[in-house]
Design a protein around this motif. Structure first.
Motif, PDB file in Angstrom:
ATOM      1  N   ILE A 178      41.096  35.879  38.875  1.00 39.64           N
ATOM      2  CA  ILE A 178      40.800  35.680  37.464  1.00 39.64           C
ATOM      3  C   ILE A 178      42.027  35.083  36.780  1.00 39.64           C
ATOM      4  CG2 ILE A 178      40.077  36.772  35.314  1.00 39.64           C
ATOM      5  CD1 ILE A 178      37.964  36.891  37.517  1.00 39.64           C
ATOM      6  N   GLY A 179      41.808  34.013  36.017  1.00 40.60           N
ATOM      7  CA  GLY A 179      42.884  33.386  35.273  1.00 40.60           C
ATOM      8  C   GLY A 179      42.910  33.849  33.827  1.00 40.60           C
ATOM      9  N   GLY A 180      44.101  33.921  33.244  1.00 42.65           N
ATOM     10  CA  GLY A 180      44.251  34.309  31.853  1.00 42.65           C
ATOM     11  C   GLY A 180      45.542  35.073  31.639  1.00 42.65           C
ATOM     12  N   TYR A 181      45.794  35.455  30.377  1.00 44.35           N
ATOM     13  CA  TYR A 181      47.092  36.049  30.084  1.00 44.35           C
ATOM     14  C   TYR A 181      47.049  37.238  29.137  1.00 44.35           C
ATOM     15  CZ  TYR A 181      46.378  32.700  26.271  1.00 44.35           C
ATOM     16  OH  TYR A 181      45.828  31.973  25.250  1.00 44.35           O
ATOM     17  N   VAL A 182      45.959  37.437  28.381  1.00 47.03           N
ATOM     18  CA  VAL A 182      45.912  38.589  27.478  1.00 47.03           C
ATOM     19  C   VAL A 182      45.567  39.837  28.293  1.00 47.03           C
ATOM     20  CG1 VAL A 182      45.267  37.161  25.514  1.00 47.03           C
ATOM     21  CG2 VAL A 182      43.468  38.244  26.881  1.00 47.03           C
ATOM     22  N   ASP A 183      45.877  41.005  27.736  1.00 45.66           N
ATOM     23  CA  ASP A 183      45.756  42.244  28.504  1.00 45.66           C
ATOM     24  C   ASP A 183      44.335  42.502  28.997  1.00 45.66           C
ATOM     25  OD1 ASP A 183      48.432  42.688  28.257  1.00 45.66           O
ATOM     26  OD2 ASP A 183      48.279  44.470  26.976  1.00 45.66           O
ATOM     27  N   ARG A 184      43.334  42.211  28.174  1.00 50.67           N
ATOM     28  CA  ARG A 184      41.964  42.499  28.613  1.00 50.67           C
ATOM     29  C   ARG A 184      41.568  41.613  29.806  1.00 50.67           C
ATOM     30  NH1 ARG A 184      41.271  39.819  23.755  1.00 50.67           N
ATOM     31  NH2 ARG A 184      40.059  37.883  23.798  1.00 50.67           N
ATOM     32  N   VAL A 185      42.137  40.418  29.888  1.00 53.01           N
ATOM     33  CA  VAL A 185      41.865  39.540  31.035  1.00 53.01           C
ATOM     34  C   VAL A 185      42.642  40.016  32.257  1.00 53.01           C
ATOM     35  CG1 VAL A 185      42.096  37.200  31.921  1.00 53.01           C
ATOM     36  CG2 VAL A 185      41.288  37.578  29.586  1.00 53.01           C
ATOM     37  N   LEU A 186      43.868  40.453  32.052  1.00 50.97           N
ATOM     38  CA  LEU A 186      44.645  41.000  33.165  1.00 50.97           C
ATOM     39  C   LEU A 186      43.950  42.234  33.741  1.00 50.97           C
ATOM     40  CD1 LEU A 186      48.290  40.678  31.768  1.00 50.97           C
ATOM     41  CD2 LEU A 186      46.991  39.035  33.133  1.00 50.97           C
ATOM     42  N   GLN A 187      43.344  43.030  32.868  1.00 44.96           N
ATOM     43  CA  GLN A 187      42.600  44.191  33.341  1.00 44.96           C
ATOM     44  C   GLN A 187      41.375  43.761  34.148  1.00 44.96           C
ATOM     45  OE1 GLN A 187      40.881  46.719  30.272  1.00 44.96           O
ATOM     46  NE2 GLN A 187      41.250  48.536  31.532  1.00 44.96           N
ATOM     47  N   ARG A 188      40.697  42.705  33.693  1.00 40.77           N
ATOM     48  CA  ARG A 188      39.541  42.194  34.432  1.00 40.77           C
ATOM     49  C   ARG A 188      39.968  41.690  35.811  1.00 40.77           C
ATOM     50  NH1 ARG A 188      37.252  38.124  30.940  1.00 40.77           N
ATOM     51  NH2 ARG A 188      36.149  39.833  29.928  1.00 40.77           N
ATOM     52  N   ALA A 189      41.107  41.015  35.866  1.00 37.25           N
ATOM     53  CA  ALA A 189      41.619  40.527  37.152  1.00 37.25           C
ATOM     54  C   ALA A 189      41.877  41.680  38.108  1.00 37.25           C
ATOM     55  CB  ALA A 189      42.898  39.722  36.941  1.00 37.25           C
ATOM     56  N   ALA A 190      42.386  42.780  37.563  1.00 41.18           N
ATOM     57  CA  ALA A 190      42.723  43.938  38.386  1.00 41.18           C
ATOM     58  C   ALA A 190      41.499  44.710  38.850  1.00 41.18           C
ATOM     59  CB  ALA A 190      43.641  44.876  37.596  1.00 41.18           C
ATOM     60  N   VAL A 191      40.514  44.842  37.965  1.00 42.41           N
ATOM     61  CA  VAL A 191      39.399  45.755  38.228  1.00 42.41           C
ATOM     62  C   VAL A 191      38.155  45.031  38.734  1.00 42.41           C
ATOM     63  CG1 VAL A 191      37.883  47.498  37.206  1.00 42.41           C
ATOM     64  CG2 VAL A 191      40.290  47.369  36.515  1.00 42.41           C
ATOM     65  N   ASP A 192      37.780  43.927  38.091  1.00 46.90           N
ATOM     66  CA  ASP A 192      36.537  43.232  38.433  1.00 46.90           C
ATOM     67  C   ASP A 192      36.736  42.108  39.438  1.00 46.90           C
ATOM     68  OD1 ASP A 192      35.173  44.849  36.606  1.00 46.90           O
ATOM     69  OD2 ASP A 192      35.613  43.487  34.946  1.00 46.90           O
ATOM     70  N   GLY A 193      37.949  41.580  39.506  1.00 50.98           N
ATOM     71  CA  GLY A 193      38.245  40.528  40.463  1.00 50.98           C
ATOM     72  C   GLY A 193      39.083  41.055  41.612  1.00 50.98           C
ATOM     73  N   ASP A 194      39.584  40.114  42.391  1.00 51.57           N
ATOM     74  CA  ASP A 194      40.439  40.471  43.526  1.00 51.57           C
ATOM     75  C   ASP A 194      41.904  40.190  43.225  1.00 51.57           C
ATOM     76  OD1 ASP A 194      38.240  41.155  45.339  1.00 51.57           O
ATOM     77  OD2 ASP A 194      37.757  39.015  45.205  1.00 51.57           O
ATOM     78  N   GLY A 195      42.186  39.762  41.995  1.00 54.67           N
ATOM     79  CA  GLY A 195      43.562  39.480  41.635  1.00 54.67           C
ATOM     80  C   GLY A 195      43.648  38.407  40.576  1.00 54.67           C
ATOM     81  N   TRP A 196      44.801  37.762  40.502  1.00 54.76           N
ATOM     82  CA  TRP A 196      45.177  36.928  39.363  1.00 54.76           C
ATOM     83  C   TRP A 196      45.599  35.541  39.830  1.00 54.76           C
ATOM     84  CZ3 TRP A 196      50.546  37.063  36.775  1.00 54.76           C
ATOM     85  CH2 TRP A 196      50.515  36.473  35.499  1.00 54.76           C
ATOM     86  N   LEU A 197      45.131  34.528  39.106  1.00 53.38           N
ATOM     87  CA  LEU A 197      45.583  33.148  39.298  1.00 53.38           C
ATOM     88  C   LEU A 197      46.246  32.705  38.003  1.00 53.38           C
ATOM     89  CD1 LEU A 197      45.704  30.431  40.819  1.00 53.38           C
ATOM     90  CD2 LEU A 197      43.423  29.938  39.908  1.00 53.38           C
TER      91      LEU A 197
END
Length: 318
Positions: A178-197
């Motif tokens: 998941i790409g993005g930079y605000v906290d709610r997106v970082l949380q989505r990357a951690a919980v709903d995705g497999d990580g961060w781009l």
């Protein structure tokens, strides 16, 4: 699922920002060549349309990746990123699972909620609801890929006893960053995705946000050590950092976006001699970056070949 640690990808120029406008065939040849050079993966951007100056209409990323998949056997293929709210998730689930089958499990999907309002207006998706669409579309994709039969009511989709095959080649599905930079997106990357781009981050800023993502995963009961990350970094190799800085900054200023309130920065650029570039890149690996996706200056092939020949071997042997 695919592991990204200590791997190196390359971005493909799937947009027409220069007079020598690439066509789909040239992009596929680019994918074949970077596989020959030993890159782990090739990444393309995804937009429906843009209206900026300089104009760079983008060739459809999934069409490009399908062509590359048909001509290659090893290289992985990613989107950096695909704007998920603009896509019909049911149709996209079918398309991506078929692509993953065609490539025998070589897709890595980077996805985000998007930023360009006029693009949303043209497609007919409410810009202010893009976060909600992102969450729902991601849920629909996951369910269609992993469940035998799917039912559910969503904002734009009423799904009743839906059965979708083929499932992805990769099980339970291809990796989603998941790409993005605000906290709610970082949380989505951690919980709903497999990580961060991420995109054009300096090492210290990457480290700060990556720590947040790991904490969000831990709070949700997910092992943070299972998370993946990839960092897209602009690079220009030349005689010295001082010699190439003006050209690189001119390119970044003219043709790249740096969202307000984000840590995306022109100062993330890797510049200089091979030795200088290697030293700068090692700082990113030391900060916890698992995969570096090089964005070479104007996608010049001599830059691509120099990275493959002179830089990646030294990073692998650090």
């Amino acid at each position: 699922m695919t592991k990204l640690s200590n791997t190196f990808g390359i971005a493909a120029r799937n947009f027409t920002a220069y007079p020598e406008m690439p066509n789909a065939k040239k992009l596929i040849e680019y994918g074949v060549r970077v596989e020959e050079l030993g890159f782990d993966s090739v990444w393309v951007w995804d937009h429906m349309l843009l209206g900026v100056d300089p104009n760079f209409p983008i060739i459809d990323s999934l069409t490009v990746l399908t062509g590359i998949a048909a001509r290659t056997t090893r290289i992985k293929m990613g989107t950096g990123i695909l704007v998920l709210p603009l896509r019909n998730p049911v149709a996209l689930a079918k398309q991506l699972s078929s692509m993953d089958q065609l490539s025998e499990g070589r897709l890595i999907m980077g996805m985000a909620s998007g930023w360009y309002k006029r693009e949303f207006d043209a497609v007919g998706i409410p810009f202010e609801k893009r976060g909600k669409f992102m969450a729902e579309n991601l849920e629909i994709l996951n369910r269609l890929w992993t469940e035998e039969k799917v039912s559910g009511e969503y904002m734009n989709h009423k799904i009743s006893s839906a059965v979708m095959y083929p499932k992805p080649f990769q099980q339970p599905r291809m990796p989603i960053l998941i790409g993005g930079y605000v906290d709610r997106v970082l949380q989505r990357a951690a919980v709903d995705g497999d990580g961060w781009l991420t995109y054009f981050y300096r090492p210290e800023d990457f480290k700060k946000s990556w720590a947040k993502i790991r904490n969000f995963a831990q709070e949700a009961g997910k092992d943070p050590d299972t998370l993946m990350n990839a960092s897209q970094l602009p690079i220009m190799v030349g005689p010295s950092k001082a010699a190439v800085r003006d050209e690189m900054m001119d390119w970044l200023n003219k043709e790249w976006d740096f969202p307000e309130h984000s840590d995306c920065s022109r100062e993330s650029a890797i510049m200089g001699s091979v030795d200088e570039c290697v030293e700068q890149l090692r700082e990113h690996l030391d900060a916890g970056v698992q995969k570096i996706i090089f964005v070479p200056y104007k996608y010049e092939m001599d830059q691509v070949e120099t990275i493959a020949r002179d830089i990646i071997p030294r990073l692998k042997n650090r």
